[in-house]
Motif scaffolding. Structure first.
Motif, PDB file in Angstrom:
ATOM      1  N   SER A  79       7.580   0.731   9.423  1.00 29.13           N
ATOM      2  CA  SER A  79       6.586   1.405   8.590  1.00 29.13           C
ATOM      3  C   SER A  79       7.019   2.849   8.366  1.00 29.13           C
ATOM      4  N   PHE A  80       6.346   3.522   7.442  1.00 27.20           N
ATOM      5  CA  PHE A  80       6.634   4.939   7.243  1.00 27.20           C
ATOM      6  C   PHE A  80       6.223   5.741   8.480  1.00 27.20           C
ATOM      7  N   ASN A  81       5.236   5.256   9.222  1.00 28.57           N
ATOM      8  CA  ASN A  81       4.908   5.888  10.503  1.00 28.57           C
ATOM      9  C   ASN A  81       6.097   5.826  11.454  1.00 28.57           C
ATOM     10  N   THR A 109      -0.760   9.830   2.320  1.00 30.23           N
ATOM     11  CA  THR A 109      -0.232   8.808   1.417  1.00 30.23           C
ATOM     12  C   THR A 109       1.177   9.210   0.998  1.00 30.23           C
ATOM     13  N   LEU A 110       1.945   8.220   0.567  1.00 28.74           N
ATOM     14  CA  LEU A 110       3.296   8.467   0.071  1.00 28.74           C
ATOM     15  C   LEU A 110       3.434   7.857  -1.307  1.00 28.74           C
ATOM     16  N   GLN A 111       3.921   8.640  -2.243  1.00 28.77           N
ATOM     17  CA  GLN A 111       4.080   8.199  -3.618  1.00 28.77           C
ATOM     18  C   GLN A 111       5.544   8.317  -4.013  1.00 28.77           C
ATOM     19  N   ALA A 112       6.101   7.211  -4.490  1.00 23.54           N
ATOM     20  CA  ALA A 112       7.499   7.226  -4.913  1.00 23.54           C
ATOM     21  C   ALA A 112       7.668   8.174  -6.096  1.00 23.54           C
ATOM     22  N   GLY A 164       0.795  -1.216   0.000  1.00 23.41           N
ATOM     23  CA  GLY A 164       0.000   0.000   0.000  1.00 23.41           C
ATOM     24  C   GLY A 164       0.827   1.266   0.000  1.00 23.41           C
ATOM     25  N   ASP A 165       0.135   2.411  -0.006  1.00 24.25           N
ATOM     26  CA  ASP A 165       0.815   3.698  -0.073  1.00 24.25           C
ATOM     27  C   ASP A 165       0.554   4.578   1.145  1.00 24.25           C
ATOM     28  N   GLY A 166      -0.022   4.007   2.189  1.00 28.71           N
ATOM     29  CA  GLY A 166      -0.256   4.760   3.416  1.00 28.71           C
ATOM     30  C   GLY A 166       0.952   4.732   4.323  1.00 28.71           C
ATOM     31  N   PRO A 167       0.951   5.555   5.358  1.00 28.15           N
ATOM     32  CA  PRO A 167       2.098   5.595   6.276  1.00 28.15           C
ATOM     33  C   PRO A 167       2.275   4.325   7.096  1.00 28.15           C
ATOM     34  N   GLU A 168       1.247   3.456   7.108  1.00 29.49           N
ATOM     35  CA  GLU A 168       1.384   2.181   7.820  1.00 29.49           C
ATOM     36  C   GLU A 168       2.097   1.128   6.984  1.00 29.49           C
ATOM     37  N   ALA A 169       2.354   1.430   5.706  1.00 29.42           N
ATOM     38  CA  ALA A 169       3.027   0.479   4.821  1.00 29.42           C
ATOM     39  C   ALA A 169       4.473   0.270   5.256  1.00 29.42           C
TER      40      ALA A 169
END
Length: 204
Positions: free
Chosen positions: A100-102, A158-161, A31-36
């Motif tokens: 995670s990103f979080n 969300t985070l997008q590369a 996914g693209d959320g901060p929990e990914a």
């Protein structure tokens, strides 16, 4: 006949050089959320040793950096995720779970605990992950870098590369950036501008 053999030798040389070049991936999984979770994968044919992992966050107050020291190490033989050592080489096909990103955000106190206020101000800004490693056949530092854009909409982050590829920092010019990441963390006595020495195979 000599010209033909020279062409073949050149072809084999470049094929060998390409196949032994280090290749690393910074991967946004599930996914693209901060929990990914964020993974760092060694796709090289040789082991690599991680020296430093730094997350640069673009904020209204300027560029902020923090070092990621809490991660899980996995080898290709692992049947399930388990906490591993924080030191030692990553074998070919092995990877690190950087959290995670979080978790990555949490190392930046100004945004780590706030999902609505401070993070809203990050809309359109970037998070850059940088990994400095030593590659098996070489004594020199090389690295990998990938940039993610932060989007905030409807109270969701969300985070997008920025690119589908992870940038490989193996040239002499780019290795200066890699040395700087390590020096920021360990502050070695060596001059950061000292030219590379040794018998390392030249990499473009």
């Amino acid at each position: 006949m000599t010209a033909i053999w020279l062409i073949y030798l050149q072809f084999f040389y470049f094929s060998y050089r390409r196949s032994n070049r280090p290749f690393m991936i910074i991967h946004q999984a599930q996914g693209d959320g901060p929990e990914a979770p964020c993974l760092f994968v060694n796709m090289s044919k040789e082991p690599i040793h991680v020296q430093s992992i730094v997350a640069y966050l673009d904020t209204e107050d300027g560029l902020r950096s923090c070092f990621i020291t809490d991660y899980q190490r996995h080898s290709p033989e692992d049947s399930q995720a388990g906490e591993g050592l924080r030191e030692g080489p990553i074998q070919p096909g092995g990877y690190l779970v950087l959290g995670s990103f979080n978790d990555i955000f949490s190392c930046h106190p100004e945004v780590g605990g706030d999902h609505s206020g401070a993070r809203a101000a990050l809309d359109g800004r970037k998070l850059e992950l940088c990994v400095a490693v030593t590659h098996g056949p070489s004594q020199h530092l090389i690295g990998a870098r990938r940039e993610f854009r932060i989007r905030q909409a409807r109270n969701a982050t969300t985070l997008q590369a920025h690119s589908i590829y992870t940038e490989q920092l193996t040239s002499r010019r780019k290795r200066k950036d890699v040395r700087r990441w390590v020096q920021e963390r360990f502050s070695p006595e060596q001059d950061s501008e000292q030219e590379d020495r040794g018998t390392e195979q030249k990499m473009d």
